[in-house]
Design a protein around this motif. Sequence first.
Motif, PDB file in Angstrom:
ATOM      1  N   PRO A  45       0.770  -1.370   0.098  1.00 11.25           N
ATOM      2  CA  PRO A  45       0.045  -0.118  -0.194  1.00 11.25           C
ATOM      3  C   PRO A  45       0.942   1.311   0.009  1.00 11.25           C
ATOM      4  O   PRO A  45       1.961   1.343   0.745  1.00 11.25           O
ATOM      5  N   ALA A  46       0.297   2.196  -0.710  1.00  7.88           N
ATOM      6  CA  ALA A  46       1.082   3.572  -0.808  1.00  7.88           C
ATOM      7  C   ALA A  46       0.850   4.224   0.713  1.00  7.88           C
ATOM      8  O   ALA A  46       1.887   5.035   0.992  1.00  7.88           O
ATOM      9  N   HIS A  47       0.026   3.782   1.492  1.00  5.21           N
ATOM     10  CA  HIS A  47      -0.057   4.644   2.851  1.00  5.21           C
ATOM     11  C   HIS A  47      -0.715   3.357   3.622  1.00  5.21           C
ATOM     12  O   HIS A  47      -1.482   2.536   3.171  1.00  5.21           O
ATOM     13  N   ILE A  48      -0.300   3.243   4.962  1.00  7.72           N
ATOM     14  CA  ILE A  48      -0.862   2.397   5.966  1.00  7.72           C
ATOM     15  C   ILE A  48      -0.870   3.369   7.200  1.00  7.72           C
ATOM     16  O   ILE A  48      -0.338   3.955   7.840  1.00  7.72           O
ATOM     17  N   ALA A  49      -2.374   3.485   7.483  1.00 10.45           N
ATOM     18  CA  ALA A  49      -2.834   4.567   8.616  1.00 10.45           C
ATOM     19  C   ALA A  49      -2.280   5.888   8.076  1.00 10.45           C
ATOM     20  O   ALA A  49      -2.610   6.273   7.013  1.00 10.45           O
ATOM     21  N   VAL A  50      -1.543   6.666   9.069  1.00 12.39           N
ATOM     22  CA  VAL A  50      -1.209   7.809   8.580  1.00 12.39           C
ATOM     23  C   VAL A  50       0.436   7.977   8.178  1.00 12.39           C
ATOM     24  O   VAL A  50       0.804   8.999   7.537  1.00 12.39           O
ATOM     25  N   PHE A  51       1.053   6.607   8.001  1.00 11.74           N
ATOM     26  CA  PHE A  51       2.228   6.713   7.314  1.00 11.74           C
ATOM     27  C   PHE A  51       2.275   6.458   5.790  1.00 11.74           C
ATOM     28  O   PHE A  51       1.592   5.457   5.240  1.00 11.74           O
ATOM     29  N   ALA A  52       3.107   7.159   5.042  1.00  8.40           N
ATOM     30  CA  ALA A  52       3.405   6.910   3.674  1.00  8.40           C
ATOM     31  C   ALA A  52       4.268   5.792   3.411  1.00  8.40           C
ATOM     32  O   ALA A  52       5.465   5.820   4.115  1.00  8.40           O
ATOM     33  N   ALA A  53       4.314   5.066   2.631  1.00 10.23           N
ATOM     34  CA  ALA A  53       5.251   3.972   2.384  1.00 10.23           C
ATOM     35  C   ALA A  53       6.567   4.772   1.745  1.00 10.23           C
ATOM     36  O   ALA A  53       6.751   5.460   0.971  1.00 10.23           O
ATOM     37  N   ARG A  75       9.554  -4.968   0.342  1.00  9.11           N
ATOM     38  CA  ARG A  75       9.593  -4.352   1.616  1.00  9.11           C
ATOM     39  C   ARG A  75       9.295  -2.920   1.462  1.00  9.11           C
ATOM     40  O   ARG A  75       9.402  -2.221   0.609  1.00  9.11           O
ATOM     41  N   ALA A  76       8.916  -2.385   2.792  1.00  5.51           N
ATOM     42  CA  ALA A  76       8.679  -0.757   2.586  1.00  5.51           C
ATOM     43  C   ALA A  76       8.678  -0.416   4.245  1.00  5.51           C
ATOM     44  O   ALA A  76       8.400  -1.171   5.203  1.00  5.51           O
ATOM     45  N   ALA A  77       9.023   0.607   4.448  1.00  7.06           N
ATOM     46  CA  ALA A  77       9.030   1.250   5.837  1.00  7.06           C
ATOM     47  C   ALA A  77       7.549   2.378   5.794  1.00  7.06           C
ATOM     48  O   ALA A  77       7.307   2.883   4.847  1.00  7.06           O
ATOM     49  N   TYR A  78       7.081   2.231   6.989  1.00  4.21           N
ATOM     50  CA  TYR A  78       5.936   2.965   7.145  1.00  4.21           C
ATOM     51  C   TYR A  78       6.113   3.612   8.528  1.00  4.21           C
ATOM     52  O   TYR A  78       5.789   3.085   9.617  1.00  4.21           O
ATOM     53  N   GLY A  79       6.763   5.140   8.539  1.00  2.00           N
ATOM     54  CA  GLY A  79       7.129   5.608   9.701  1.00  2.00           C
ATOM     55  C   GLY A  79       8.214   4.804  10.635  1.00  2.00           C
ATOM     56  O   GLY A  79       9.037   4.442   9.788  1.00  2.00           O
ATOM     57  N   PRO A  80       7.766   4.446  11.757  1.00  6.64           N
ATOM     58  CA  PRO A  80       8.694   3.833  12.745  1.00  6.64           C
ATOM     59  C   PRO A  80       8.698   2.061  12.202  1.00  6.64           C
ATOM     60  O   PRO A  80       9.480   1.574  12.726  1.00  6.64           O
ATOM     61  N   TYR A  81       7.710   1.938  11.477  1.00  6.84           N
ATOM     62  CA  TYR A  81       7.444   0.315  11.533  1.00  6.84           C
ATOM     63  C   TYR A  81       8.019  -0.158  10.147  1.00  6.84           C
ATOM     64  O   TYR A  81       8.248   0.707   8.950  1.00  6.84           O
ATOM     65  N   GLY A  82       8.339  -1.625   9.739  1.00  6.79           N
ATOM     66  CA  GLY A  82       8.711  -2.029   8.747  1.00  6.79           C
ATOM     67  C   GLY A  82       7.606  -3.229   8.262  1.00  6.79           C
ATOM     68  O   GLY A  82       7.063  -3.695   9.196  1.00  6.79           O
ATOM     69  N   LEU A  83       7.382  -3.403   7.004  1.00  4.68           N
ATOM     70  CA  LEU A  83       6.692  -4.171   6.288  1.00  4.68           C
ATOM     71  C   LEU A  83       7.322  -5.226   5.255  1.00  4.68           C
ATOM     72  O   LEU A  83       7.964  -4.455   4.343  1.00  4.68           O
ATOM     73  N   LEU A  84       7.247  -6.316   5.386  1.00  5.64           N
ATOM     74  CA  LEU A  84       7.888  -7.570   4.273  1.00  5.64           C
ATOM     75  C   LEU A  84       6.704  -8.248   4.067  1.00  5.64           C
ATOM     76  O   LEU A  84       6.146  -9.110   4.866  1.00  5.64           O
ATOM     77  N   VAL A  85       6.372  -8.486   2.676  1.00  9.25           N
ATOM     78  CA  VAL A  85       5.439  -9.542   2.285  1.00  9.25           C
ATOM     79  C   VAL A  85       6.102 -10.418   1.318  1.00  9.25           C
ATOM     80  O   VAL A  85       6.837  -9.833   0.416  1.00  9.25           O
ATOM     81  N   VAL A  86       6.000 -11.619   1.459  1.00 11.43           N
ATOM     82  CA  VAL A  86       6.278 -12.811   0.571  1.00 11.43           C
ATOM     83  C   VAL A  86       5.173 -13.488  -0.065  1.00 11.43           C
ATOM     84  O   VAL A  86       4.355 -13.704   0.911  1.00 11.43           O
ATOM     85  N   SER A  87       5.112 -13.666  -1.202  1.00 12.05           N
ATOM     86  CA  SER A  87       4.228 -14.587  -1.545  1.00 12.05           C
ATOM     87  C   SER A  87       4.690 -15.483  -2.559  1.00 12.05           C
ATOM     88  O   SER A  87       5.839 -15.551  -3.338  1.00 12.05           O
ATOM     89  N   THR A  88       4.110 -16.876  -2.421  1.00 12.12           N
ATOM     90  CA  THR A  88       4.734 -17.978  -3.126  1.00 12.12           C
ATOM     91  C   THR A  88       3.631 -19.090  -3.411  1.00 12.12           C
ATOM     92  O   THR A  88       2.787 -19.100  -2.644  1.00 12.12           O
ATOM     93  N   THR A  89       3.695 -20.002  -4.058  1.00 10.94           N
ATOM     94  CA  THR A  89       2.920 -21.043  -4.294  1.00 10.94           C
ATOM     95  C   THR A  89       3.872 -22.349  -3.969  1.00 10.94           C
ATOM     96  O   THR A  89       3.646 -23.448  -4.035  1.00 10.94           O
ATOM     97  N   ALA A  90       5.047 -22.109  -3.269  1.00  9.41           N
ATOM     98  CA  ALA A  90       5.876 -23.126  -2.921  1.00  9.41           C
ATOM     99  C   ALA A  90       6.346 -22.776  -1.603  1.00  9.41           C
ATOM    100  O   ALA A  90       7.387 -22.353  -1.347  1.00  9.41           O
TER     101      ALA A  90
END
Length: 211
Positions: A45-53, A75-90
């Motif tokens: 997402p470009a934003h999560i809550a009040v934080f821009a990616a 991966r992206a940072a949102y303010g003080p937080y970090g987010l990593l998303v991994v997608s797979t069929t294996a």
Amino acid sequence: TPDPAPLFAVNPLAGLAFLAACAAIITLPSHPLDVARPLPTPQLPAHIAVFAAQPGALTAQEHAYFTRYGGGAARAAYGPYGLLVVSTTAPLRHLHAPEECLAGAGHVVRYLGQTTGWMPSAMYRSTDPQGRVWRVTVSYVSERGEWTAHVAEAVWRWLQAPGSSWRMIQRIAPWEAPAVAVENFDVAVWRALDLPPPPSPIHSQPLPVKL
């Protein structure tokens, strides 16, 4: 006593040919047979809550762990937080718990157990090479709406439906961040990624307010 059996004689030229064939086989490029169905890179997402990616680049090690042979990761940072998303069929190839991927990057990682909040997650305390301490929480969710906090269960469920896709949702927060703020960020991540509802009875608990 009978004479010992004579040793089997090998023609020197045949032996050299065999050794040459072995050397050629081990130098051939690898073609893995368990290549996963390719998935696009997750769109965060470009934003999560009040934080821009603030998009971040995967390290070479993360590329090797998460994206080789069909996996996708972002991966992206949102303010003080970090987010990593991994997608797979294996999941057997691409889903790795923080004890493996963060420890491989020089972190000291300790598993703290499963959270008791609204989203089933495994929680870790991770100290990076600079001495900063992070709270890492991880959840796994399938395209069929299944949730788990553990890689082993994700793999077991995937074996019941091979070919289905799974996502790892990893959130990172400063260790000193208030627990309520961290949980609010988790809720915002769930809403922003449009994830399916967590399983009951967890989902029946009231959600925290938005950030």
